[in-house]
Design an enzyme around this catalytic site. Structure first.
Site, short mmCIF file in Angstrom:
data_model
loop_
_atom_site.label_atom_id
_atom_site.label_comp_id
_atom_site.label_asym_id
_atom_site.label_seq_id
_atom_site.Cartn_x
_atom_site.Cartn_y
_atom_site.Cartn_z
N HIS A 17 0.84 -1.21 0.00
CA HIS A 17 0.00 0.00 0.00
C HIS A 17 0.87 1.25 0.00
O HIS A 17 0.62 2.20 -0.75
CB HIS A 17 -0.90 0.04 1.24
CG HIS A 17 -1.90 -1.05 1.32
ND1 HIS A 17 -2.05 -1.82 2.45
CD2 HIS A 17 -2.79 -1.52 0.42
CE1 HIS A 17 -3.01 -2.71 2.25
NE2 HIS A 17 -3.47 -2.56 1.02
N LYS A 41 -17.94 -6.14 6.33
CA LYS A 41 -16.64 -6.74 6.62
C LYS A 41 -16.31 -6.54 8.09
O LYS A 41 -16.56 -5.48 8.66
CB LYS A 41 -15.53 -6.09 5.79
CG LYS A 41 -15.47 -6.53 4.36
CD LYS A 41 -14.23 -5.95 3.72
CE LYS A 41 -14.05 -6.43 2.30
NZ LYS A 41 -12.83 -5.86 1.70
N ARG A 90 -1.85 -5.57 -8.26
CA ARG A 90 -0.80 -6.56 -8.05
C ARG A 90 -0.68 -7.49 -9.25
O ARG A 90 0.35 -8.09 -9.47
CB ARG A 90 -1.08 -7.39 -6.80
CG ARG A 90 -0.90 -6.59 -5.53
CD ARG A 90 -1.25 -7.40 -4.34
NE ARG A 90 -2.70 -7.66 -4.36
CZ ARG A 90 -3.42 -8.02 -3.33
NH1 ARG A 90 -2.85 -8.18 -2.17
NH2 ARG A 90 -4.71 -8.21 -3.43
N SER A 127 -3.16 -7.79 2.95
CA SER A 127 -3.47 -7.60 4.37
C SER A 127 -4.00 -8.86 5.02
O SER A 127 -3.64 -9.18 6.15
CB SER A 127 -4.48 -6.46 4.53
OG SER A 127 -3.94 -5.24 4.14
#
Length: 157
Positions: A17, A41, A90, A127
């Site tokens: 990040h 979440k 990514r 993460s």
């Protein structure tokens, strides 16, 4: 002044990040790392803790700052006068996931999304994986800054 918003959950912020923030900071006058609060979440860290951790990890004098919202990212962008949304990629799967959101955001507000390729050496860092390694006592020092590593270790003691 050009303002870009770089949204994410950042639960927790990783070196990946921070790499995207730094790349965006070269393209825009101001970058806001925007912690999104998603009610569906279950986050490990509160929004306030995530903003604090991001802020602690930014270099002094940086043109990047952290903030949080529980609303739509595009509404936040309009409110702060952002001209772009920045998303780190990514790999190809990230682009497939982000494309529809970028098109929807542009249709809603006219704000374009800029995709930034992250450092290939950090491509595997996510993460969720970092939290899993930390939960099991693994070494996370190469994935997150020291302040984040300490916060994760404290959470999983």
């Amino acid at each position: 002044m050009t303002i870009a918003v770089c949204p994410g959950s950042f639960d927790p912020v990783t070196y990946g990040h921070l790499d995207v923030f730094a790349r965006a900071a070269k393209m825009f006058d101001q970058v806001i790392a925007l912690v999104g609060v998603n009610a569906s979440k279950q986050a490990l860290f509160s929004a306030e803790e995530r903003v604090r951790l991001i802020t602690e990890c930014l270099p002094e004098g940086s043109n990047v700052r952290a903030d949080a919202t529980d609303g739509l990212v595009v509404d936040y962008c309009v409110n702060v006068g952002a001209t772009a949304i920045v998303k780190g990629l990514r790999g190809g799967a990230d682009l497939a996931d982000e494309r529809s959101m970028a098109l929807l955001n542009r249709e809603l507000t006219g704000i374009d999304t800029v995709f930034v390729l992250g450092d290939a050496r950090l491509e595997h860092v996510a993460s969720s994986l970092v939290k899993d390694v930390a939960r099991h006592g693994g070494n996370i020092d190469s994935f997150v800054p020291p302040a984040v590593a300490r916060a994760l270790k404290k959470e999983f003691q």
